[in-house]
Write a protein that holds these residues in place. Structure first.
Motif, PDB file in Angstrom:
ATOM      1  N   GLU A   1      15.141  10.521  -3.723  1.00 44.42           N
ATOM      2  CA  GLU A   1      15.411   9.413  -2.810  1.00 44.42           C
ATOM      3  C   GLU A   1      14.118   8.775  -2.310  1.00 44.42           C
ATOM      4  N   GLY A   2      13.159   9.606  -1.936  1.00 41.52           N
ATOM      5  CA  GLY A   2      11.893   9.105  -1.423  1.00 41.52           C
ATOM      6  C   GLY A   2      11.142   8.286  -2.447  1.00 41.52           C
ATOM      7  N   PHE A   3      11.062   8.780  -3.665  1.00 42.93           N
ATOM      8  CA  PHE A   3      10.330   8.057  -4.703  1.00 42.93           C
ATOM      9  C   PHE A   3      11.081   6.789  -5.141  1.00 42.93           C
TER      10      PHE A   3
ATOM     11  N   THR B   1       0.845  -1.201   0.000  1.00 37.73           N
ATOM     12  CA  THR B   1       0.000   0.000   0.000  1.00 37.73           C
ATOM     13  C   THR B   1       0.878   1.248   0.000  1.00 37.73           C
ATOM     14  N   VAL B   2       0.275   2.357  -0.330  1.00 44.71           N
ATOM     15  CA  VAL B   2       0.991   3.632  -0.297  1.00 44.71           C
ATOM     16  C   VAL B   2       1.409   3.932   1.138  1.00 44.71           C
ATOM     17  N   ALA B   3       0.518   3.681   2.084  1.00 42.10           N
ATOM     18  CA  ALA B   3       0.824   3.939   3.496  1.00 42.10           C
ATOM     19  C   ALA B   3       2.042   3.132   3.947  1.00 42.10           C
ATOM     20  N   LYS B   4       2.112   1.878   3.525  1.00 39.97           N
ATOM     21  CA  LYS B   4       3.263   1.052   3.905  1.00 39.97           C
ATOM     22  C   LYS B   4       4.534   1.519   3.207  1.00 39.97           C
ATOM     23  N   SER B   5       4.405   2.090   2.010  1.00 37.15           N
ATOM     24  CA  SER B   5       5.594   2.619   1.326  1.00 37.15           C
ATOM     25  C   SER B   5       6.138   3.831   2.079  1.00 37.15           C
ATOM     26  N   LEU B   6       5.233   4.597   2.709  1.00 42.17           N
ATOM     27  CA  LEU B   6       5.680   5.722   3.533  1.00 42.17           C
ATOM     28  C   LEU B   6       6.468   5.231   4.741  1.00 42.17           C
ATOM     29  N   GLU B   7       6.051   4.114   5.293  1.00 40.86           N
ATOM     30  CA  GLU B   7       6.779   3.510   6.412  1.00 40.86           C
ATOM     31  C   GLU B   7       8.189   3.100   5.968  1.00 40.86           C
ATOM     32  N   GLU B   8       8.303   2.580   4.750  1.00 40.98           N
ATOM     33  CA  GLU B   8       9.622   2.222   4.211  1.00 40.98           C
ATOM     34  C   GLU B   8      10.487   3.468   4.055  1.00 40.98           C
TER      35      GLU B   8
ATOM     36  N   ASN C   1      17.682  15.190  15.522  1.00 36.72           N
ATOM     37  CA  ASN C   1      16.255  14.845  15.471  1.00 36.72           C
ATOM     38  C   ASN C   1      15.674  15.000  14.077  1.00 36.72           C
ATOM     39  N   CYS C   2      16.513  15.197  13.080  1.00 37.74           N
ATOM     40  CA  CYS C   2      16.036  15.473  11.725  1.00 37.74           C
ATOM     41  C   CYS C   2      16.424  14.345  10.773  1.00 37.74           C
ATOM     42  N   ALA C   3      15.437  13.887  10.017  1.00 39.68           N
ATOM     43  CA  ALA C   3      15.682  12.860   9.001  1.00 39.68           C
ATOM     44  C   ALA C   3      14.920  13.259   7.747  1.00 39.68           C
ATOM     45  N   VAL C   4      15.656  13.536   6.680  1.00 42.50           N
ATOM     46  CA  VAL C   4      15.041  14.053   5.461  1.00 42.50           C
ATOM     47  C   VAL C   4      15.546  13.271   4.256  1.00 42.50           C
TER      48      VAL C   4
ATOM     49  N   LYS D   1      11.860   4.438   7.406  1.00 42.98           N
ATOM     50  CA  LYS D   1      12.978   3.580   7.815  1.00 42.98           C
ATOM     51  C   LYS D   1      14.277   4.000   7.140  1.00 42.98           C
ATOM     52  N   VAL D   2      14.205   4.330   5.851  1.00 47.06           N
ATOM     53  CA  VAL D   2      15.398   4.762   5.121  1.00 47.06           C
ATOM     54  C   VAL D   2      15.878   6.111   5.648  1.00 47.06           C
ATOM     55  N   ALA D   3      14.946   7.025   5.892  1.00 49.15           N
ATOM     56  CA  ALA D   3      15.318   8.344   6.411  1.00 49.15           C
ATOM     57  C   ALA D   3      15.931   8.219   7.797  1.00 49.15           C
ATOM     58  N   GLU D   4      15.423   7.288   8.588  1.00 47.93           N
ATOM     59  CA  GLU D   4      15.946   7.067   9.940  1.00 47.93           C
ATOM     60  C   GLU D   4      17.437   6.739   9.901  1.00 47.93           C
TER      61      GLU D   4
END
Length: 123
Positions: free
Chosen positions: A76-78, A49-56, A68-71, A59-62
């Motif tokens: 990269e996001g897409f 799902t799109v929502a689960k892709s946001l979770e991925e 405290n910033c992860a961007v 994780k990558v940004a983490e």
């Protein structure tokens, strides 16, 4: 198959109308499908799902977190989203350049500086 993939994305976007992130990623995937209709079978997967892709993406940004910033950049996001759906492609992202340093003052600022009034003038 393309129609089912589009319906799946639109349905998730409609259900999450108040989530701007799902709207952006969903729109990106719809555009990707428009340009790459053969990827529809990968998006149809009911476990993805799109929502689960946001979770991925989170994780990558983490992993890139600084304090405290992860961007992530759009690119990269897409890339993470496409990889999550099992699509082996580079995303087509239009990147806008940041504004150049402006040395000239805006006209409204200089016009405001020309206006000078004291409280005594009004009494």
């Amino acid at each position: 198959m393309l129609t089912k993939a589009i319906e799946k994305l639109q349905s998730e976007m409609t259900k999450n109308n108040n989530n701007s992130y799902i709207q952006v990623v969903g729109s990106f995937l719809l555009q990707h499908l428009n340009d790459n209709p053969t990827d529809a079978e990968k998006i149809i997967n009911t476990d993805k799902t799109v929502a689960k892709s946001l979770e991925e993406m989170r994780k990558v940004a983490e992993k890139k977190k600084n304090g405290n910033c992860a961007v992530l950049t759009d690119q990269e996001g897409f890339e993470v989203v496409l990889k999550y759906f099992g699509i082996d492609a580079k995303p087509t992202v239009i990147v806008t350049k940041p504004a150049q340093n402006v040395t000239e003052k805006p006209k409204s600022v200089t016009a405001a500086a020309d206006f000078d009034i004291k409280l005594e003038d009004l009494l």
